[in-house]
Design a protein around this motif. Sequence first.
Motif, PDB file in Angstrom:
ATOM      1  N   LEU A 121       0.858  -1.180   0.000  1.00  0.00           N
ATOM      2  CA  LEU A 121       0.000   0.000   0.000  1.00  0.00           C
ATOM      3  C   LEU A 121       0.895   1.230   0.000  1.00  0.00           C
ATOM      4  N   LEU A 122       0.665   2.116  -0.983  1.00  0.00           N
ATOM      5  CA  LEU A 122       1.493   3.315  -1.118  1.00  0.00           C
ATOM      6  C   LEU A 122       0.664   4.557  -0.794  1.00  0.00           C
ATOM      7  N   LEU A 123       1.158   5.349   0.144  1.00  0.00           N
ATOM      8  CA  LEU A 123       0.598   6.663   0.440  1.00  0.00           C
ATOM      9  C   LEU A 123       1.593   7.693  -0.076  1.00  0.00           C
ATOM     10  N   TYR A 124       1.105   8.763  -0.675  1.00  0.00           N
ATOM     11  CA  TYR A 124       2.002   9.751  -1.276  1.00  0.00           C
ATOM     12  C   TYR A 124       1.338  11.124  -1.235  1.00  0.00           C
ATOM     13  N   SER A 125       2.146  12.148  -1.216  1.00  0.00           N
ATOM     14  CA  SER A 125       1.641  13.522  -1.240  1.00  0.00           C
ATOM     15  C   SER A 125       1.439  13.965  -2.675  1.00  0.00           C
ATOM     16  N   ASP A 126       0.662  15.036  -2.873  1.00  0.00           N
ATOM     17  CA  ASP A 126       0.409  15.508  -4.233  1.00  0.00           C
ATOM     18  C   ASP A 126       1.666  16.067  -4.891  1.00  0.00           C
ATOM     19  N   GLY A 127       2.715  16.351  -4.071  1.00  0.00           N
ATOM     20  CA  GLY A 127       3.978  16.789  -4.657  1.00  0.00           C
ATOM     21  C   GLY A 127       4.628  15.729  -5.518  1.00  0.00           C
ATOM     22  N   MET A 128       4.214  14.462  -5.356  1.00  0.00           N
ATOM     23  CA  MET A 128       4.766  13.371  -6.154  1.00  0.00           C
ATOM     24  C   MET A 128       4.125  13.258  -7.532  1.00  0.00           C
ATOM     25  N   ILE A 129       2.954  13.814  -7.700  1.00  0.00           N
ATOM     26  CA  ILE A 129       2.257  13.639  -8.986  1.00  0.00           C
ATOM     27  C   ILE A 129       1.958  14.952  -9.692  1.00  0.00           C
ATOM     28  N   GLU A 130       1.968  16.058  -8.977  1.00  0.00           N
ATOM     29  CA  GLU A 130       1.619  17.339  -9.584  1.00  0.00           C
ATOM     30  C   GLU A 130       2.877  18.073 -10.035  1.00  0.00           C
ATOM     31  N   LEU A 131       3.622  17.428 -10.920  1.00  0.00           N
ATOM     32  CA  LEU A 131       4.796  18.018 -11.544  1.00  0.00           C
ATOM     33  C   LEU A 131       4.639  17.959 -13.057  1.00  0.00           C
ATOM     34  N   PHE A 132       5.310  18.881 -13.751  1.00  0.00           N
ATOM     35  CA  PHE A 132       5.149  18.987 -15.195  1.00  0.00           C
ATOM     36  C   PHE A 132       6.504  18.884 -15.885  1.00  0.00           C
ATOM     37  N   ASP A 133       6.467  18.351 -17.104  1.00  0.00           N
ATOM     38  CA  ASP A 133       7.697  18.313 -17.899  1.00  0.00           C
ATOM     39  C   ASP A 133       7.800  19.588 -18.716  1.00  0.00           C
ATOM     40  N   SER A 168       8.083  21.714  -7.126  1.00  0.00           N
ATOM     41  CA  SER A 168       7.433  22.900  -6.593  1.00  0.00           C
ATOM     42  C   SER A 168       6.707  22.618  -5.288  1.00  0.00           C
ATOM     43  N   ASP A 169       6.878  21.422  -4.743  1.00  0.00           N
ATOM     44  CA  ASP A 169       6.192  21.070  -3.508  1.00  0.00           C
ATOM     45  C   ASP A 169       6.987  19.981  -2.795  1.00  0.00           C
ATOM     46  N   ASP A 170       6.676  19.802  -1.521  1.00  0.00           N
ATOM     47  CA  ASP A 170       7.317  18.725  -0.772  1.00  0.00           C
ATOM     48  C   ASP A 170       6.897  17.372  -1.346  1.00  0.00           C
ATOM     49  N   MET A 171       7.775  16.387  -1.204  1.00  0.00           N
ATOM     50  CA  MET A 171       7.494  15.049  -1.700  1.00  0.00           C
ATOM     51  C   MET A 171       7.586  14.042  -0.553  1.00  0.00           C
ATOM     52  N   SER A 172       6.485  13.373  -0.286  1.00  0.00           N
ATOM     53  CA  SER A 172       6.432  12.397   0.803  1.00  0.00           C
ATOM     54  C   SER A 172       5.799  11.115   0.319  1.00  0.00           C
ATOM     55  N   MET A 173       6.288  10.004   0.860  1.00  0.00           N
ATOM     56  CA  MET A 173       5.707   8.693   0.546  1.00  0.00           C
ATOM     57  C   MET A 173       5.801   7.802   1.779  1.00  0.00           C
ATOM     58  N   LEU A 174       4.856   6.887   1.876  1.00  0.00           N
ATOM     59  CA  LEU A 174       4.869   5.855   2.900  1.00  0.00           C
ATOM     60  C   LEU A 174       4.452   4.544   2.254  1.00  0.00           C
ATOM     61  N   LEU A 175       5.272   3.524   2.419  1.00  0.00           N
ATOM     62  CA  LEU A 175       5.014   2.226   1.810  1.00  0.00           C
ATOM     63  C   LEU A 175       4.770   1.183   2.900  1.00  0.00           C
ATOM     64  N   LEU A 176       3.631   0.504   2.812  1.00  0.00           N
ATOM     65  CA  LEU A 176       3.298  -0.591   3.700  1.00  0.00           C
ATOM     66  C   LEU A 176       3.435  -1.882   2.910  1.00  0.00           C
ATOM     67  N   GLU A 177       4.258  -2.805   3.389  1.00  0.00           N
ATOM     68  CA  GLU A 177       4.489  -4.068   2.696  1.00  0.00           C
ATOM     69  C   GLU A 177       4.065  -5.212   3.605  1.00  0.00           C
ATOM     70  N   LEU A 178       3.062  -5.959   3.172  1.00  0.00           N
ATOM     71  CA  LEU A 178       2.572  -7.101   3.951  1.00  0.00           C
ATOM     72  C   LEU A 178       3.417  -8.331   3.631  1.00  0.00           C
ATOM     73  N   GLN A 179       3.954  -8.929   4.648  1.00  0.00           N
ATOM     74  CA  GLN A 179       4.917 -10.031   4.432  1.00  0.00           C
ATOM     75  C   GLN A 179       4.334 -11.365   4.854  1.00  0.00           C
TER      76      GLN A 179
END
Length: 428
Positions: free
Chosen positions: A362-374, A417-428
């Motif tokens: 399960l991946l949690l991420y901030s909008d700074g990870m996807i709201e970027l432009f080339d 243009s924004d902070d970048m945060s992620m949290l990964l949950l891995e079920l083992q």
Amino acid sequence: MKPIRRELDKFQLDQEVLRIARICLGVFSAFIAFGIFAPTEEQGLYDPKWIRITHSSITFSFFLLSYFSALIRRYIQPIMLVFFYTMSTHSLALLYWNSLSVGYLIGMVMVISCIGVSFVDRKWLVNYLISVSSAGILVGIYTVNPQVDLSLYITSIITPAIVSYLTLNVRLGSVARLRDSESQLKLFHDRISHDLELAQETQNNLVTTVWPKIAGIKFTSFFRSFDKVGGDAISYKLRPDGSIAIFFADVSGHGIASAMVSAMAVLAFNIHAVEEEPAACLKSMHEDLKNLVTTNHISAVVVYYFPETKKISYSYAGHPLLLHIKTDGKCQFLEGSGTLIVSMLEPRLRNYSRVFEEGDRLLLYSDGMIELFDEQGEIFGEEHLITSIKNHSEKKGETLLNALFEDVILFSKEAASDDMSMLLLELQ
């Protein structure tokens, strides 16, 4: 305070002296060079041309060297003092040789005026004015058959000297005030930098990197701040029923104010993580913070994970959708919606749930990870994020999060243009 002032004084003095020196050397060389073509012999004046040519050539050479020689720039102030005195001596000699000729008197007044306003040090100016004015008065007294009345001549010599001194006093007063302002500004900047470092340390503490060891699951977090201090927060709270509550939030804005709001939000989360449902936790946080925070809003998601059943309960508050990465590599965004908390409107919040299987992530991420432009204006977005995850499907934990971050940065040419945060949950 004193070391700072000395440093600023040296910088300002060096820069001002160099600029003034180049102006003076250029004016002096041109002034003397124009005199080369003057019909002095026809007017019965004694003014050897070889002296003017030599004087002008040396002056112009030093003008050019001030651009190419570090040694000349380093010693430009004593060099200019020599030129000031030689220029004045030349003018006084011409006055004496030519019986206080009006033309040379005008030239002497111009020399004193130009040189007088070129000093940046009161002590050296006073020495110069006293020396040159005294020499000029003696020249006037001992000149035979002067062409100008002695009182008028002495007045013409002393007047520009007085004006030069008064002008320097005004300039030095302005420079002193500027130095004080710059010193205060530097002290203020140092204090702000220190505060930012403390705030950055606080910000780092708001993004949890050390997670509890819970059987069957691994937590990995990632954070990159756009500025020295950001508004993202990742935290957790172990609940009495054995589950773990996770708080992932993004406070609007950047800087110290956003970090303060993030800290307040984490504290509120720690208090209300005992609520039965995630939506109730978010609602209680909103009630606590809405009267304290009036200039920022918070997008967040709260997730409760139950280790025994591998079930999550979650609630969105204007946050990007959670991404379920299945064991076969397929990606699915978890349903749900909800409005921001700590905003002017009352939040609309709902609870959702999902049961996971061993090997799911399960991946949690901030909008700074996807709201970027080339460079063409195309947004990275959710589709590119999924593509990036599939390209790195064999990677785990921190390695995967770093790879996702690198893909985002490469896509946007490092134009974050924004902070970048992620949290990964891995079920083992």
